[in-house]
Motif scaffolding. Structure first.
Motif, PDB file in Angstrom:
ATOM      1  N   SER A 235       0.833  -1.205   0.000  1.00 38.68           N
ATOM      2  CA  SER A 235       0.000   0.000   0.000  1.00 38.68           C
ATOM      3  C   SER A 235       0.868   1.255   0.000  1.00 38.68           C
ATOM      4  CB  SER A 235      -0.908  -0.034   1.244  1.00 38.68           C
ATOM      5  OG  SER A 235      -0.757   1.106   2.032  1.00 38.68           O
ATOM      6  N   GLU A 237       0.229   4.153   0.918  1.00 38.74           N
ATOM      7  CA  GLU A 237       0.117   4.900   2.173  1.00 38.74           C
ATOM      8  C   GLU A 237       1.094   4.358   3.231  1.00 38.74           C
ATOM      9  OE1 GLU A 237      -3.774   4.582   3.791  1.00 38.74           O
ATOM     10  OE2 GLU A 237      -3.730   6.627   4.584  1.00 38.74           O
ATOM     11  N   GLU A 241       4.329   5.779   5.059  1.00 39.60           N
ATOM     12  CA  GLU A 241       4.382   5.769   6.537  1.00 39.60           C
ATOM     13  C   GLU A 241       5.706   5.148   7.024  1.00 39.60           C
ATOM     14  OE1 GLU A 241       0.923   3.800   8.218  1.00 39.60           O
ATOM     15  OE2 GLU A 241       2.098   3.134   9.942  1.00 39.60           O
TER      16      GLU A 241
END
Ligand code: NAD
Length: 275
Positions: A235, A237, A241
């Protein structure tokens, strides 16, 4: 955001944070590695057995990032251990990656029942001399395997890539690595999601205090321990992160509290039994 660079025992640098592609679908690898490169990762960890070296190579080619700004690792699989088969395997990996050299080539497992890791290591020494790998190292080696290499061969591995996360810290192997200047790469740094590491109250509490996520706290613990890490995610995201680790620092007591979570809890294969 600048990723720290560590210096290996052969004098070459390695970005301490990278991106791992174990279990990344070969069809998705180009897109996912392209995401990681866009986010800022410059260190990619793959392996012949992952079946996705071509996707890694396509993402690198499409990125336009100069080769000397990238750090690429791949690994010799158990079936290819031995002298001639190791030479053939690095040729195949480089062709798939579309590169003329990797930055780091590792023996993936000691595979002790095959009893070929010493011969394979001597082949890796030659692969390094030929310039097909800038640095060479091992993976999943326990102390007796490392001792045997040190006794019977000429080059000390630059790294040992081992399963390492708060439940399974391999203190004996990492201490041996410190003594002989073998850098520790922590695979499964998040425990591969196989136990509730990111829900442990201590980790959640520390994350809250820093305004970061539990995954960021665990990765920060690794960095402050001196480990090289390359968390995997599909992912974008989470890829971002896991790269956002350089605006906070764990206090000594927070670092120590995570270290006390040790449970000898291996989640992957036992290096004495994977052959
Ligand atoms: P990991 O500990 O990086 O865990 C990956 C899993 O954690 C993901 O599938 C996802 O489910 C979860 N995750 C990732 N980011 C997260 C986030 N921010 N929040 C919540 N969950 C998150 O495990 P890994 O992929 O096995 O290890 C990292 C890399 O190490 C591999 O991709 C590979 O390159 C290498 N590796 C090497 C060996 C070896 O034998 N040498 C074995 C396994 C892995």
């Amino acid at each position: 955001m600048t990723v720290p660079e560590l210096t290996l025992n052969d004098g070459h640098g390695i970005p301490q944070l990278g991106f791992g592609v174990f279990k990344v679908d070969p069809e998705q690898t180009e897109r996912i590695v392209s995401d990681a490169l866009e986010v800022g990762y410059r260190h990619i960890d793959t392996a012949a057995i992952y079946g996705n070296e071509e996707g890694v190579g396509r993402a690198i080619a499409a990125s336009g990032i100069p080769r000397d700004e990238l750090f690429v690792t791949t690994k010799l699989y158990n079936d290819d251990q031995g002298t001639d088969s190791a030479f053939a395997a690095i040729d195949t990996s480089l062709t798939k990656l579309g590169l003329d050299h990797v930055d780091l080539y590792l023996i993936h497992w000691p595979a002790p029942a095959r009893d070929l890791y010493v011969d394979s290591w001597k082949a890796l020494e030659q692969i390094r001399e030929r310039g097909q790998a800038t640095s060479i190292g091992v993976s999943n080696f326990l102390v007796p395997h490392l001792k045997r290499l040190l006794d019977e061969t000429d080059v000390v591995p630059a790294v040992n890539q081992i399963e390492l996360h708060p439940y399974h810290q391999q203190v004996d192997v990492t201490r041996f690595g410190k003594d002989y200047d073998i850098a520790t790469e922590a695979w499964g740094p998040l425990g591969q999601g196989k136990y509730p590491l990111l829900e442990l109250p201590k980790i959640v509490e520390i994350a809250g205090l820093h305004g970061k996520t539990p995954a960021q706290v665990v990765l920060r613990w690794h960095l402050q321990k001196g480990h090289i890490v390359f968390p995997k995610s599909n992912s974008r995201e989470r890829i971002a992160e896991n790269f956002d680790l350089f605006d906070f620092e764990l206090a000594a007591e927070q670092q120590a509290a995570i270290t006390t979570l040790e449970r000898a809890g291996r989640v992957g294969g036992d290096p004495n039994e994977v052959n």
